[in-house]
Design a protein around this motif. Sequence first.
Motif, PDB file in Angstrom:
ATOM      1  N   UNK A   6      56.394  -7.286  -2.446  1.00 25.31           N
ATOM      2  CA  UNK A   6      55.265  -7.501  -1.539  1.00 25.31           C
ATOM      3  C   UNK A   6      54.535  -8.802  -1.875  1.00 25.31           C
ATOM      4  N   UNK A   7      54.417  -9.117  -3.164  1.00 24.36           N
ATOM      5  CA  UNK A   7      53.808 -10.392  -3.557  1.00 24.36           C
ATOM      6  C   UNK A   7      54.622 -11.571  -3.025  1.00 24.36           C
ATOM      7  N   UNK A   8      55.953 -11.459  -3.089  1.00 27.03           N
ATOM      8  CA  UNK A   8      56.818 -12.509  -2.541  1.00 27.03           C
ATOM      9  C   UNK A   8      56.584 -12.644  -1.040  1.00 27.03           C
ATOM     10  N   UNK A   9      56.568 -11.509  -0.326  1.00 27.69           N
ATOM     11  CA  UNK A   9      56.383 -11.547   1.127  1.00 27.69           C
ATOM     12  C   UNK A   9      55.030 -12.169   1.483  1.00 27.69           C
ATOM     13  N   UNK A  10      54.000 -11.791   0.756  1.00 31.07           N
ATOM     14  CA  UNK A  10      52.665 -12.323   1.044  1.00 31.07           C
ATOM     15  C   UNK A  10      52.616 -13.831   0.793  1.00 31.07           C
ATOM     16  N   UNK A  11      53.261 -14.282  -0.298  1.00 27.35           N
ATOM     17  CA  UNK A  11      53.279 -15.712  -0.600  1.00 27.35           C
ATOM     18  C   UNK A  11      54.032 -16.506   0.462  1.00 27.35           C
ATOM     19  N   UNK A  12      55.167 -15.983   0.918  1.00 27.97           N
ATOM     20  CA  UNK A  12      55.935 -16.658   1.957  1.00 27.97           C
ATOM     21  C   UNK A  12      55.138 -16.744   3.255  1.00 27.97           C
ATOM     22  N   UNK A  13      54.504 -15.650   3.614  1.00 29.21           N
ATOM     23  CA  UNK A  13      53.709 -15.624   4.841  1.00 29.21           C
ATOM     24  C   UNK A  13      52.533 -16.589   4.744  1.00 29.21           C
ATOM     25  N   UNK A  30      54.301  -2.615   3.538  1.00 22.17           N
ATOM     26  CA  UNK A  30      55.598  -3.030   4.075  1.00 22.17           C
ATOM     27  C   UNK A  30      55.588  -3.014   5.610  1.00 22.17           C
ATOM     28  N   UNK A  31      54.904  -2.042   6.203  1.00 14.17           N
ATOM     29  CA  UNK A  31      54.835  -1.955   7.664  1.00 14.17           C
ATOM     30  C   UNK A  31      54.190  -3.196   8.259  1.00 14.17           C
ATOM     31  N   UNK A  32      53.245  -3.784   7.556  1.00 14.69           N
ATOM     32  CA  UNK A  32      52.583  -4.992   8.040  1.00 14.69           C
ATOM     33  C   UNK A  32      53.604  -6.103   8.297  1.00 14.69           C
ATOM     34  N   UNK A  33      54.585  -6.209   7.401  1.00 14.24           N
ATOM     35  CA  UNK A  33      55.591  -7.262   7.570  1.00 14.24           C
ATOM     36  C   UNK A  33      56.634  -6.880   8.614  1.00 14.24           C
ATOM     37  N   UNK A  34      56.815  -5.576   8.835  1.00 14.59           N
ATOM     38  CA  UNK A  34      57.657  -5.159   9.959  1.00 14.59           C
ATOM     39  C   UNK A  34      56.978  -5.516  11.266  1.00 14.59           C
TER      40      UNK A  34
END
Length: 534
Positions: A43-50, A132-136
């Motif tokens: 989730x930290x990776x996803x947040x950083x990429x976003x 995780x749903x937020x990124x979906x």
Amino acid sequence: MSIGYVALVLHAHLPFVRHPESDYVLEEEWLYEAITETYIPLLKVFEGLKRDGIDFKITMSMTPPLVSMLRDPLLQERYEAHLAQLEELIQLEAEHNVNNGHLRYLAEHYATEFKEARQLWESYNGDLVTAFKKFQDSNNLEIITCGATHGYLPLMKMYPEAVWAQIQVACEHYEQTFGKAPRGIWLPECAYYEGLDRMLADAGLRYFLTDGHGILYARPRPRFGTYAPIYTETGVAVFGRDHESSQQVWSSEVGYPGAAEYREFYKDLGWEAEYEYIKPYIMPNGQRKNTGIKYHKITGRGLGLSDKALYDPYWAREKAAEHADNFMYNRERQSEHLYGMMQRPPIIVSPYDAELFGHWWYEGPWFIDYLFRKSWYDQKTYQMTHLADYLRDQPTQQVCRPSQSSWGFKGFHEYWLNETNAWIYPHLHKAAERMIEISHLEPEDELQWKALNQAARELLLAQSSDWAFIMRTGTMVPYAIRRTRSHLMRFNKLYEDVKVGKVDSGWLEKVELMDNIFPEINYRVYRPLSSHTK
């Protein structure tokens, strides 16, 4: 203009382990370790990429047992206590090693990691499924489902109703969780048998994954091998695992996680610290266990654990960046080569267990982060995609019949059916027969309704492929045996009580409290459907 696609697929799964009847069960820590070491780092990776404007695409299964545990208030409360204990221990470690520069540096590294884990955990109020749903919802992450309890479907195909229950209960649970029907499914252990696609189509699923040979041995032989999905005759798409990219990560000989700079998994503070010092942080009975605090690196092949050098996260991160660059380079060359042969963009499907990234391979989330960043900025040859977007953009594919297969040892079913675990299947088959039988009953009162639904839960939990897998690997075998037996015993008692019309309400209440997965289940899911029994 890219000439290929790369799809990273992570399979996030843990068996349903929840013991409200006990203050401490070691196996519950499988979840806590995965939260700290895999799910929060991802989730930290996803947040950083976003945050940095990188429109990443990744597919990830989240199995019903995992989703249920992540959303369980008891387990959330116990995870917070687990994390607090880690924070206390690492603070003690920083003080204990104040005069040892390298160990203090490592303790401070872990202290920062645990602090960031807590911050992310609290920012979502302990609900990582919502995270995780937020990124979906932003279409960066495509979340797919799995079998309801990860049951090994080819070994229950003689009872189509039992297979259907695994699929349908999973789809219903997904919709209750994410507010829409799932588009894809990760078949448990990627295990497929001919005819299963009919049920997947009837459940509304659009695609599934199989190992490479499931496509390579399809009939007729697929023109593009595993580098394009195929459609079954029922209209469900099948994606096959790419051997080359899988080997680069998975292989014990040439895989990235074996690099000397990376953290050594098997050398843990819980086993190495002085006993009286570590005693408050191990098992209540005084037995040692892993804490997740590890100070050493792999160092080199063939070395004993006592010969390992101290770990350095800086150089490990550099190596992860180097490996991400190598992975990208190989996918570029692979895409070019395949495009030249196929005269159409190939898709390279790279599926892995999610828990490899962070838990087993500590640097895995860094690798994913670098891979997405490098793929976004440093190349134009391929496009990262998730599977749903690919099917939307490439709707025309060859129609074939996929082959029976799994991604287990030797590619078929023997890892889940062998001398270590064969004893469970006569019991599971008999329970499936009995569940199908009582699914035709209409409850006389609410108590019988509850008993029928709990019987369905107990059968599903007994069918989890994790128990047969553990028996075969030889780790935590007594627990796997105990879980199989306990669910079967509970199922059989419920069956017998329902049959004689006398349900033990006090006992049922206790079992419902312990095995509380699928609160919305309807036992009638086991009733035969003509299209599934042909």
